[in-house]
Design a protein around this motif. Structure first.
Motif, PDB file in Angstrom:
ATOM      1  N   GLU B  42       0.931  -1.141   0.019  1.00  0.00           N
ATOM      2  CA  GLU B  42       0.130   0.034  -0.287  1.00  0.00           C
ATOM      3  C   GLU B  42       0.737   1.366   0.002  1.00  0.00           C
ATOM      4  N   PHE B  43       1.886   1.287   0.760  1.00  0.00           N
ATOM      5  CA  PHE B  43       2.874   2.445   0.902  1.00  0.00           C
ATOM      6  C   PHE B  43       3.331   2.700  -0.450  1.00  0.00           C
ATOM      7  N   ILE B  44       4.123   1.672  -1.077  1.00  0.00           N
ATOM      8  CA  ILE B  44       4.916   1.810  -2.155  1.00  0.00           C
ATOM      9  C   ILE B  44       4.001   2.087  -3.469  1.00  0.00           C
ATOM     10  N   SER B  45       2.674   1.999  -3.300  1.00  0.00           N
ATOM     11  CA  SER B  45       1.804   2.066  -4.442  1.00  0.00           C
ATOM     12  C   SER B  45       1.413   3.663  -4.388  1.00  0.00           C
ATOM     13  N   LYS B  46       1.222   4.181  -2.988  1.00  0.00           N
ATOM     14  CA  LYS B  46       0.994   5.406  -2.796  1.00  0.00           C
ATOM     15  C   LYS B  46       2.149   6.363  -3.400  1.00  0.00           C
ATOM     16  N   ILE B  47       3.358   5.912  -2.997  1.00  0.00           N
ATOM     17  CA  ILE B  47       4.631   6.813  -3.535  1.00  0.00           C
ATOM     18  C   ILE B  47       4.700   6.875  -5.009  1.00  0.00           C
ATOM     19  N   LEU B  48       4.323   5.550  -5.725  1.00  0.00           N
ATOM     20  CA  LEU B  48       4.319   5.505  -7.234  1.00  0.00           C
ATOM     21  C   LEU B  48       3.309   6.209  -7.784  1.00  0.00           C
ATOM     22  N   GLN B  49       2.341   6.454  -7.294  1.00  0.00           N
ATOM     23  CA  GLN B  49       1.236   7.478  -7.351  1.00  0.00           C
ATOM     24  C   GLN B  49       1.917   8.819  -8.012  1.00  0.00           C
ATOM     25  N   GLU B  50       2.571   9.194  -6.519  1.00  0.00           N
ATOM     26  CA  GLU B  50       3.073  10.525  -6.695  1.00  0.00           C
ATOM     27  C   GLU B  50       4.182  10.686  -7.764  1.00  0.00           C
ATOM     28  N   LEU B  51       4.830   9.756  -8.025  1.00  0.00           N
ATOM     29  CA  LEU B  51       6.051   9.856  -9.186  1.00  0.00           C
ATOM     30  C   LEU B  51       5.235   9.747 -10.405  1.00  0.00           C
ATOM     31  N   THR B  52       3.981   8.986 -10.620  1.00  0.00           N
ATOM     32  CA  THR B  52       3.365   9.052 -11.824  1.00  0.00           C
ATOM     33  C   THR B  52       2.846  10.417 -12.120  1.00  0.00           C
ATOM     34  N   SER B  53       2.428  11.130 -11.150  1.00  0.00           N
ATOM     35  CA  SER B  53       1.796  12.441 -11.280  1.00  0.00           C
ATOM     36  C   SER B  53       2.883  13.539 -11.409  1.00  0.00           C
ATOM     37  N   SER B  54       4.033  13.161 -11.186  1.00  0.00           N
ATOM     38  CA  SER B  54       5.245  13.896 -11.590  1.00  0.00           C
ATOM     39  C   SER B  54       5.917  13.538 -12.703  1.00  0.00           C
ATOM     40  N   GLY B  55       5.358  12.555 -13.440  1.00  0.00           N
ATOM     41  CA  GLY B  55       5.875  12.270 -14.954  1.00  0.00           C
ATOM     42  C   GLY B  55       7.136  11.296 -14.904  1.00  0.00           C
ATOM     43  N   ILE B  56       7.722  10.855 -13.809  1.00  0.00           N
ATOM     44  CA  ILE B  56       8.768  10.058 -13.922  1.00  0.00           C
ATOM     45  C   ILE B  56       8.555   8.451 -14.215  1.00  0.00           C
ATOM     46  N   VAL B  57       6.982   8.217 -13.634  1.00  0.00           N
ATOM     47  CA  VAL B  57       6.752   6.632 -13.821  1.00  0.00           C
ATOM     48  C   VAL B  57       5.447   6.767 -14.498  1.00  0.00           C
ATOM     49  N   SER B  58       5.269   5.822 -15.177  1.00  0.00           N
ATOM     50  CA  SER B  58       3.684   5.882 -15.816  1.00  0.00           C
ATOM     51  C   SER B  58       3.047   4.747 -15.311  1.00  0.00           C
TER      52      SER B  58
END
Lengths: 144, 144
Positions: B42-58
């Motif tokens: 749950e924690f890492i998916s929260k973090i990946l969501q942030e990185l998605t919204s900043s364009g590093i991850v999709s």
DNA sequence: TATAAATCAGATATTTTTGTCTGATTAAAA
DNA sequence: TTTTAATCAGACAAAAATATCTGATTTATA
């Protein structure tokens, strides 16, 4: 947010620098330190208590009491204060938070980071607080 | 305790490094990242969501969905991740916590510290995550 | 078209850090 | 000897960081 030193450590260093910058007086009450540094009295006296128990600062109770440096300022290193308040973890902890990081099983950033941390350690270990006296006085002045 | 990067930032970097180290696959579900890095899903998916919204991850939703890098790993700098999660404060904030620290009214540690922070900034800004691939693979292996 | 497997958003819970309060104790000085 | 001004200890409060939960939405595939 990323931080380097905890707030307690920042204020601990500020207070020790302040104590080293006042001349010709025996002890300084926490009220004065708080006023000059513009920080809460209760908080800074808590921190000074910690520094007292680790032998960096000494305290005198009762009326006309207060805090003073426990040793010559050229014998107090920035590192002493950091270790007393924040501990040594920052110098050994994996920068990426891996639990088993070491030179045998290094994390990807291990080597590059070790160099930066070593430099930081050296700086904190070499600088003594007497070297900052004039800078501290100027800084206190700028807070007014 | 002193820290450098927030826990979210540490895990964000770990996850991006993991994504850069897997080959020949389209997207990776957060469950796999969590399992391999031994951290809560749950924690890492929260973090990946942030990185998605900043364009590093999709991200790709739905069945067979998951996360992948949003660009070529040689275009992703460590600094990008740090800025996305922890912000830039660490590079500008006074190391002693003085409110008005600058080269005009420097704190006692200002100059020495600026040098160390500059070096750190350069390192984070120069290193791209593709340079860590083999090291990352070894590190993941060591977690097993 | 129904089901399963995933992201995602928002609320909630827990822990740590930061800061405050109260009262006991100590010591100087009136 | 009483008052005053200080440290000090411990409890408490508030805020921030860390972590978890729930349910809605999305999409592939049987």
């Amino acid at each position: 947010m990323a931080i380097i030193f905890s707030r307690k450590c920042e204020l601990g260093i500020q207070a020790v620098l302040y104590l080293s910058s006042v001349e010709g007086r025996n002890v300084i009450p926490s009220e004065e330190i708080a006023r000059e540094l513009k920080i809460p009295k209760e908080f800074i006296s808590k921190i000074l208590q910690e520094l007292t128990s680790s032998g960096i600062v000494s305290s005198k109770k009762g009326k006309m009491g207060g805090f003073s440096l426990a040793k010559n300022p050229n014998k107090i290193h920035l590192l002493d204060i950091v270790l007393a308040i924040d501990g040594s973890e920052i110098f050994s902890k994996c920068v990426l938070g891996f639990p088993n990081c070491s030179s045998e099983t290094p994390c990807p950033m291990h080597n590059t980071w070790s160099q930066l941390i070593d430099e930081t350690f050296k700086m904190l270990n070499e600088e003594t607080i007497d070297q900052f006296k004039h800078k501290t006085l100027r800084k206190i002045e700028s807070l007014k």
